[in-house]
Design an enzyme around this catalytic site. Sequence first.
Site, PDB file in Angstrom:
ATOM      1  N   TYR A   1     -17.269  -8.192 111.951  1.00 36.53           N
ATOM      2  CA  TYR A   1     -16.985  -7.519 113.216  1.00 36.53           C
ATOM      3  C   TYR A   1     -17.803  -8.081 114.379  1.00 36.53           C
ATOM      4  CZ  TYR A   1     -14.028  -3.752 111.423  1.00 36.53           C
ATOM      5  OH  TYR A   1     -13.002  -3.026 110.894  1.00 36.53           O
TER       6      TYR A   1
ATOM      7  N   LYS B   1     -18.591  -9.047  97.056  1.00 37.37           N
ATOM      8  CA  LYS B   1     -17.713 -10.093  96.506  1.00 37.37           C
ATOM      9  C   LYS B   1     -18.635 -11.250  96.106  1.00 37.37           C
ATOM     10  CE  LYS B   1     -13.647 -11.897  95.616  1.00 37.37           C
ATOM     11  NZ  LYS B   1     -12.767 -11.398  94.534  1.00 37.37           N
TER      12      LYS B   1
ATOM     13  N   ASP C   1     -12.484  -6.221  95.054  1.00 38.95           N
ATOM     14  CA  ASP C   1     -11.084  -6.143  94.604  1.00 38.95           C
ATOM     15  C   ASP C   1     -10.945  -5.142  93.457  1.00 38.95           C
ATOM     16  OD1 ASP C   1     -12.601  -7.906  93.080  1.00 38.95           O
ATOM     17  OD2 ASP C   1     -11.013  -9.387  92.826  1.00 38.95           O
TER      18      ASP C   1
ATOM     19  N   ASP D   1     -14.377  -0.684 105.864  1.00 36.50           N
ATOM     20  CA  ASP D   1     -13.235  -0.286 106.692  1.00 36.50           C
ATOM     21  C   ASP D   1     -12.017  -0.087 105.802  1.00 36.50           C
ATOM     22  OD1 ASP D   1     -11.673   0.103 109.064  1.00 36.50           O
ATOM     23  OD2 ASP D   1     -10.940  -1.953 108.853  1.00 36.50           O
TER      24      ASP D   1
ATOM     25  N   ASP E   1     -10.258   3.736 104.188  1.00 38.14           N
ATOM     26  CA  ASP E   1      -8.871   4.175 104.395  1.00 38.14           C
ATOM     27  C   ASP E   1      -8.238   4.506 103.053  1.00 38.14           C
ATOM     28  OD1 ASP E   1      -8.947   3.792 107.160  1.00 38.14           O
ATOM     29  OD2 ASP E   1      -6.955   2.852 107.196  1.00 38.14           O
TER      30      ASP E   1
HETATM   31  C1  IPM Z   1     -12.387   2.595 111.809  1.00 37.74           C
HETATM   32  C2  IPM Z   1     -11.364   1.920 112.670  1.00 37.74           C
HETATM   33  C3  IPM Z   1     -12.100   0.975 113.606  1.00 37.74           C
HETATM   34  C4  IPM Z   1     -12.755  -0.085 112.768  1.00 37.74           C
HETATM   35  C5  IPM Z   1     -11.210   0.358 114.708  1.00 37.74           C
HETATM   36  C6  IPM Z   1     -10.528   1.410 115.541  1.00 37.74           C
HETATM   37  C7  IPM Z   1     -11.992  -0.593 115.569  1.00 37.74           C
HETATM   38  O1  IPM Z   1     -10.418   1.275 111.897  1.00 37.74           O
HETATM   39  O2  IPM Z   1     -13.297   3.245 112.357  1.00 37.74           O
HETATM   40  O3  IPM Z   1     -12.275   2.488 110.591  1.00 37.74           O
HETATM   41  O4  IPM Z   1     -12.125  -1.083 112.380  1.00 37.74           O
HETATM   42  O5  IPM Z   1     -13.930   0.068 112.476  1.00 37.74           O
HETATM   43 MG    MG Z   2     -10.613   1.634 109.814  1.00 39.52          MG
END
Ligand code: IPM
Ligand code: MG
Length: 361
Positions: free
Chosen positions: A142, A192, A224, A248, A252
């Site tokens: 990032y 990894k 993975d 990240d 999710d």
């Molecule tokens: C998160 C989001 C952010 C990230 C985006 C909105 C920049 O996906 O907080 O997980 O990638 O960190």
């Molecule tokens: Mg995210």
Amino acid sequence: MTNYKIVVLPGDGIGQEVTTEAVKVLRAVGQGVGVGFEFEEALCGGAAIDAHGTPIPGATLDLCRTADAILFGAVGGPKWDDLPPEQRPERGLLALRKELDLFANLRPAKLFPMLVDASPLKRSVVEGTDLLVIRELTGGLYFGEPRGIEKIQGGMRGINSMIYTTPEIERVARLAFEVARKRRRKLTSVDKANVLAVSTLWRQVVMEVSQDYPDVTLEHMLVDNCAMQLILNPLQFDTLVTENTFGDILSDEAAVLAGSMGMLPSASLGGKTALYEPVHGTAPDIAGRDLANPIAAILSAAMLLRYSLDLPAEAERVETAVLRVLEKGYRTKDIHSEGTTLVGCRRMGELIVRDLETLYT
Ligand code: IPM
Ligand code: MG
């Protein structure tokens, strides 16, 4: 009376609606326990681009630095999708994380028992899920340099750099061990290391830090495999720690385990002022229609009470109120199923506030 200053950054889309409900919850806590909250709203994300041409105006950053905590909504939306990465609403959030040195992002994924059927996974797999992803938040791909797109002979070249220094790994590892110690004392470090040099260093440093935490069981898992294990057998996990990009993606995935993205709160810790935000995004398709689930934002407010204001009992009260409203069968659209009562964002907020008030009488 203690007075806390909370900066509210609603951002875009449903960020507006869900932070409004979270603020109501904090006000109710303030009244119940006898502390004062002063809320100051500022612009961030697309809203700030439209008003000031930048996703994070200097005034917003300055205000954040003086706050006791920051309550964040979400940023982004189709309106700003064609902007280059450096100018997008998301940049505002990334700048906040970096400027405030929020290097550790805590993302708990806990499945409420009454939401088991909201998860696409089988009950036998997912029931009892209670894990916490700790994502490193200010390093890795990032922020690494060099980065960008450049011309080369015969075309273009895109570059991002995954970089971690020893101190960066050590501080997030230490925080992860401390957190794991207060949970079920099992820490999974995800990397990894079979391919990436950065991961080899990551693993080494985590192992060194583990010497100071003999009471916490440490395991290493390749990213993975971890992606697979999370949906195969989520109950094996307690606390996970990993670098920015892996975190990240995995967080999710973990959100699905909790039934809906609309249920997941987060805390970004590290510097003096911490930031609290729902894990979900701006959901432009439902924004402004009173359809969003405010629970992730409300549970983020609970984390704010716990980590920034050191009010763990009040945090628990908020969590209990959420649980009880769900127990009574109220559901927003994302977690609605047959036999439950469908409510909008505002009504869900109201129900939680009302339940919370009963906990104070
Ligand atoms: C998160 C989001 C952010 C990230 C985006 C909105 C920049 O996906 O907080 O997980 O990638 O960190
Ligand atoms: Mg995210």
